[in-house]
Structure formats: structure tokens, C-alpha cells
Design a protein around this motif. Structure first.
Motif, short mmCIF file in Angstrom:
data_model
loop_
_atom_site.label_atom_id
_atom_site.label_comp_id
_atom_site.label_asym_id
_atom_site.label_seq_id
_atom_site.Cartn_x
_atom_site.Cartn_y
_atom_site.Cartn_z
N ASN A 86 3.62 14.55 -31.31
CA ASN A 86 2.45 14.29 -32.13
C ASN A 86 2.78 14.24 -33.62
O ASN A 86 2.17 13.49 -34.38
N LEU A 87 3.73 15.04 -34.04
CA LEU A 87 4.15 15.00 -35.44
C LEU A 87 4.77 13.64 -35.78
O LEU A 87 4.52 13.08 -36.86
N ALA A 88 5.55 13.10 -34.86
CA ALA A 88 6.11 11.76 -35.07
C ALA A 88 5.00 10.73 -35.16
O ALA A 88 5.03 9.82 -35.99
N LEU A 89 3.99 10.87 -34.30
CA LEU A 89 2.84 9.96 -34.33
C LEU A 89 2.11 10.06 -35.67
O LEU A 89 1.73 9.04 -36.26
N ALA A 90 1.90 11.27 -36.14
CA ALA A 90 1.14 11.47 -37.38
C ALA A 90 1.87 10.93 -38.61
O ALA A 90 1.26 10.75 -39.66
N SER A 91 3.17 10.66 -38.48
CA SER A 91 3.94 10.13 -39.61
C SER A 91 3.71 8.63 -39.82
O SER A 91 4.12 8.08 -40.85
N LEU A 92 3.05 7.97 -38.87
CA LEU A 92 2.90 6.51 -38.94
C LEU A 92 1.90 6.10 -40.02
O LEU A 92 0.90 6.78 -40.25
N PHE A 124 15.63 7.76 -26.07
CA PHE A 124 16.12 6.58 -26.80
C PHE A 124 16.39 6.91 -28.27
O PHE A 124 17.37 6.41 -28.85
N ALA A 125 15.55 7.75 -28.86
CA ALA A 125 15.81 8.13 -30.25
C ALA A 125 17.12 8.90 -30.36
O ALA A 125 17.89 8.70 -31.32
N LYS A 126 17.40 9.75 -29.38
CA LYS A 126 18.67 10.48 -29.38
C LYS A 126 19.84 9.54 -29.12
O LYS A 126 20.92 9.70 -29.72
N LYS A 127 19.63 8.56 -28.29
CA LYS A 127 20.66 7.56 -28.03
C LYS A 127 21.01 6.82 -29.33
O LYS A 127 22.18 6.51 -29.60
N ARG A 128 19.99 6.54 -30.14
CA ARG A 128 20.19 5.82 -31.39
C ARG A 128 20.57 6.74 -32.55
O ARG A 128 20.81 6.27 -33.67
N GLY A 129 20.58 8.05 -32.29
CA GLY A 129 21.01 9.01 -33.29
C GLY A 129 20.06 9.14 -34.47
O GLY A 129 20.51 9.38 -35.60
N MET A 130 18.75 9.03 -34.23
CA MET A 130 17.79 9.13 -35.33
C MET A 130 16.55 9.89 -34.88
O MET A 130 16.26 9.96 -33.68
N PRO A 131 15.83 10.47 -35.83
CA PRO A 131 14.57 11.13 -35.48
C PRO A 131 13.60 10.13 -34.84
O PRO A 131 13.58 8.95 -35.21
N LEU A 132 12.79 10.62 -33.92
CA LEU A 132 11.82 9.75 -33.27
C LEU A 132 10.88 9.12 -34.28
O LEU A 132 10.55 7.93 -34.18
N TRP A 133 10.42 9.90 -35.25
CA TRP A 133 9.50 9.36 -36.25
C TRP A 133 10.14 8.21 -37.02
O TRP A 133 9.46 7.22 -37.37
N GLN A 134 11.42 8.30 -37.27
CA GLN A 134 12.11 7.23 -37.99
C GLN A 134 12.25 5.98 -37.11
O GLN A 134 12.06 4.85 -37.58
N MET A 135 12.57 6.17 -35.84
CA MET A 135 12.69 5.04 -34.92
C MET A 135 11.37 4.27 -34.82
O MET A 135 11.36 3.05 -34.63
N LEU A 136 10.26 4.99 -34.98
CA LEU A 136 8.94 4.38 -34.87
C LEU A 136 8.43 3.79 -36.18
O LEU A 136 7.36 3.18 -36.21
N GLY A 137 9.18 3.97 -37.25
CA GLY A 137 8.75 3.44 -38.54
C GLY A 137 7.84 4.37 -39.31
O GLY A 137 7.06 3.93 -40.17
N GLY A 138 7.93 5.68 -39.03
CA GLY A 138 7.11 6.66 -39.72
C GLY A 138 7.59 6.94 -41.13
O GLY A 138 8.70 6.58 -41.52
N SER A 174 11.27 17.04 -38.80
CA SER A 174 12.68 17.35 -38.55
C SER A 174 13.55 16.13 -38.81
O SER A 174 13.15 15.00 -38.54
N LYS A 175 14.74 16.37 -39.33
CA LYS A 175 15.70 15.29 -39.56
C LYS A 175 16.65 15.11 -38.38
O LYS A 175 17.50 14.21 -38.39
N ASP A 176 16.53 15.99 -37.37
CA ASP A 176 17.39 15.89 -36.20
C ASP A 176 16.96 14.74 -35.30
O ASP A 176 15.80 14.29 -35.34
N ALA A 177 17.86 14.28 -34.44
CA ALA A 177 17.57 13.15 -33.57
C ALA A 177 16.49 13.49 -32.54
O ALA A 177 16.31 14.64 -32.14
N GLY A 178 15.76 12.46 -32.12
CA GLY A 178 14.72 12.64 -31.12
C GLY A 178 13.53 13.39 -31.68
O GLY A 178 13.15 13.21 -32.84
N ILE A 179 12.92 14.24 -30.86
CA ILE A 179 11.75 15.00 -31.33
C ILE A 179 12.14 16.05 -32.37
O ILE A 179 11.28 16.60 -33.05
#
Length: 362
Positions: free
Chosen positions: A302-308, A114-128, A343-348
Motif C-alpha cells: 500500500n505504501l508503494a501504491l500511495a507513492s503514485l 519482479f521488483a526484486k528481479k529488477r533490483g529496485m523498490p516496488l514503488w520505483q518500478m511503478l513510477g512512484g 524503503s530504498k530496498d528492492a521489492g516491498i
């Protein structure tokens, strides 16, 4: 912005550790894992990782049991489903009891998708928060090798070291090692090695200089953990005890912990983990992200999780080369100034080498 799950693939990998990982429960010299790829109708690919071990020494799930559940139960439930958001996977999988690590392997891949579908890093999609993540390493070795392991971690730039302990640990030696590195955080991890009979040995760790003591007692020993939290100056942290939102609620209600370890695999994936994060925020419970000697796919999640917000203590984030000669992701995870850049790339944010042979080592 929905998507349809058009394919789900699974690959088993196996890799020897560069050095043995020793705990009170087991000594690990080789790591087997499952990597999951979920494909959308548009051809996008999301990745997850199953963090169960080969045998049930840590949890009841194993690589073999997870593979069976994924292939024969979870894939048929999810394949060809159209989803409007990734949290729907948790609802789909509620028809299956337990098997949280198997569920998490697939569910986390859908969040990546879904993060790749939305074209954003997973951490950003989660509000990290867009900031480097503090990195910690585990020293799980024989007593005579602990000092060298900590020295190596310091030289590599890690901001936190976690040391495995038991009632037989040399507290004087550990206190001496901790005193050498005043700018580093030190966690103690018992993996449930203590009991009421060894209570006085646990109390003796109070003056060693650890920031926290992780899981001193077995996972269902709520009263002993509450007693430790009440009687000890060192913060008490629960790991193996926390396998669900209900467990986190119990830990808070019984005042059994100051801090909780977040492990998505044991919690069943992103949806349940995010609920635990919100609960901890509401009750001012400390949090950090735990590792499972995992490969880079799990570590990327886990890195995306730790950004929250609210997750402030350094988690188990070692460089790719710490455990492996070569990881399954590119680029490798690297430690710079004690932290890992998001990472600034989409998804993980990492590419997965899906061409690796089934079950083969590098």
C-alpha cells in the motif's frame, strides 16, 4: 527480463489487536491472515498478504475460502509458469470468477518478485514519487473513547484521523473534537450505516468539519450517493462500492463520488488497481489508500501504491505497533513527522519473518 514461478507457499497467522476495532458492522479483537510467498527459479522471493477476514462480515470472501481457492485453484494455474511481466498474472487468473482477495494475495507477491528481479523498490518500478507518504490512523472506538483516541493520534504525529460514524453518532461531540485540531484532516467513515430513512442525520454531518464522508450508504446505493454528492458540501468518498474498474467507471458516470478509496485486495491486485488509478487521474477524482487492519506485508504494498502521482490524501498508514505488539515485517513501519518513509530496498522493502509458526501469535 522474465522469470519462472517455481514454488508458492502459504502461511496462516493470527494476532490479537492491542485494542478493539469497532465499526457499525463488526467489532474486531483478533486478526487472522494469510501470507503468501512466491519463489522464482532463481530463488528470489516475493510476498503478498490476503486481507479477507475470518468471517464474511465485510466481504463474501473469508480466510478459509481464500486459502481453498489459493491452494486448489490459483497455485495450479500459476506454478511453473514463465512470466515476462507481473501483469500477466491477471490474465492467468481470469479463468477464475470473483475471489479477488485470494487473487490479490498471490498477484501482489509476483509484483514484489519482479521488483526484486529488477533490483529496485516496488514503488520505483511503478513510477512512484520518492517522498515520505502521509500517514493516517483510524479511531474506531466507543463514543467515550473517541476524544482520547484522537489525542493519542495527534501526539503520535499522524496528519489525518478517520472516525467511524453512524446515524446515532454525537455530531456535537465530533465537531468539538475536530475544532481542537485545526492542522489535522478528519475523515468520517460510515461503512454504509445510513439509508434514505436517515438522510437528515447524514446531512447534519455537513457542518462538523470533516474533509470527506466515506461510504455513507450501502455499496449498491448509487443514486443515494449521487444525491449526497450533489446536496452536501462535504466530499463524498466511495469505498465498499468499488470492487472493480467497472465500479469506478460507474461511480464517475453516475457522479456518485468526489473521491475513491483504493484497496488492492478488494480490486484483485495491482493490475486492476493501476487501471482504477489511471481512470481517476483522467477524471480528476481524488484518491487515497485504504487499510484493512492488515499486517506489514499488505501495508508495504500500500505504501508503494500511495507513492503514485494523483494519490494525494493521507491513507490508512498506522505504525506497526498501533495494532500489534510485533508485526510480521522488519524493520517496523514507523511514523515520523506524520509520514512514513519509503524503503530504498528492492521489492516491498521489508523482510518477512517466514519462520513464524503456522497460526501462532507472537
Amino acid at each position: 527480463m522474465g522469470l519462472t514461478i517455481s514454488a508458492i507457499e502459504l502461511k496462516r497467522i493470527n494476532e490479537p489487536l492491542k485494542q478493539a476495532f469497532k465499526t457499525s458492522l463488526q467489532t474486531v479483537t483478533e486478526r487472522e491472515s494469510l501470507i503468501i510467498k512466491v519463489v522464482s527459479d532463481e530463488g528470489l522471493e516475493g510476498f503478498g498478504e490476503c486481507i479477507a477476514f475470518s468471517t464474511p462480515w465485510y466481504t463474501e470472501e473469508t480466510v478459509t475460502s481464500c486459502r481453498f481457492v489459493i491452494e486448489h485453484v490459483l497455485v495450479p494455474l500459476l506454478l511453473d509458469k514463465t512470466l515476462e511481466n507481473p501483469s500477466q498474472v491477471d490474465e492467468v487468473f481470469k479463468a477464475v470468477k470473483g475471489n479477488r482477495m485470494a487473487k490479490a494475495a498471490v498477484e501482489t507477491a509476483v509484483w514484489d518478485l519482479f521488483a526484486k528481479k529488477r533490483g529496485m523498490p516496488l514503488w520505483q518500478m511503478l513510477g512512484g514519487k520518492d517522498a515520505p507518504v502521509p500517514a493516517g490512523v483510524v479511531v474506531a472506538a466507543d463514543e467515550e473513547k473517541i476524544s482520547d483516541g484522537v489525542a493519542a493520534a495527534f501526539s503520535a504525529g499522524y496528519s489525518r484521523v478517520k472516525i467511524k460514524i453512524t446515524p446515532d453518532s454525537n455530531i456535537g461531540l465530533l465537531k468539538e473534537i475536530i475544532a481542537r485540531y485545526p492542522d489535522m484532516l478528519f475523515f468520517a467513515d460510515a461503512n454504509g450505516a445510513f439509508s434514505e430513512a436517515s438522510w437528515e442525520r447524514l446531512i447534519a454531518f455537513d457542518g462538523a468539519g470533516f474533509t470527506l464522508i466515506e461510504q455513507p450508504f450501502a455499496e449498491q446505493q448509487w443514486k443515494l450517493h449521487a444525491r449526497a454528492k450533489r446536496d452536501m458540501k462535504t466530499a463524498i468518498c466511495l469505498d465498499e462500492s468499488i470492487g472493480s474498474l467497472a465500479d469506478a467507471e460507474r461511480a464517475i458516470a453516475e457522479e456518485a463520488a468526489d473521491i475513491l478509496v483504493l484497496k488492492m485486495g478488494r480490486l484483485g491486485g495491482w493490475s486492476e488497481t493501476l487501471k482504477v488509478v489511471e481512470l481517476c487521474r483522467e477524471h480528476s477524482i481524488g484518491m487515497w489508500v485504504g487499510g484493512m487492519i492488515e499486517f506489514g506485508v499488505s501495508k508495504a504494498h500500500n505504501l508503494a501504491l500511495a507513492s503514485l502521482p494523483g494519490i494525494t490524501l493521507p491513507g490508512d498508514f498506522s505504525a506497526s505497533r498501533h495494532f500489534w505488539e510485533r508485526d510480521i515485517i522488519a524493520p517496523e513501519i514507523r511514523i515520523e513527522n506524520g509520514k512514513v518513509a519509503l524503503s530504498k530496498d528492492a521489492g516491498i522493502g521489508y523482510c518477512v519473518d517466514w519462520q513464524r509458526e503456522e497460526g501462532a501469535s507472537w
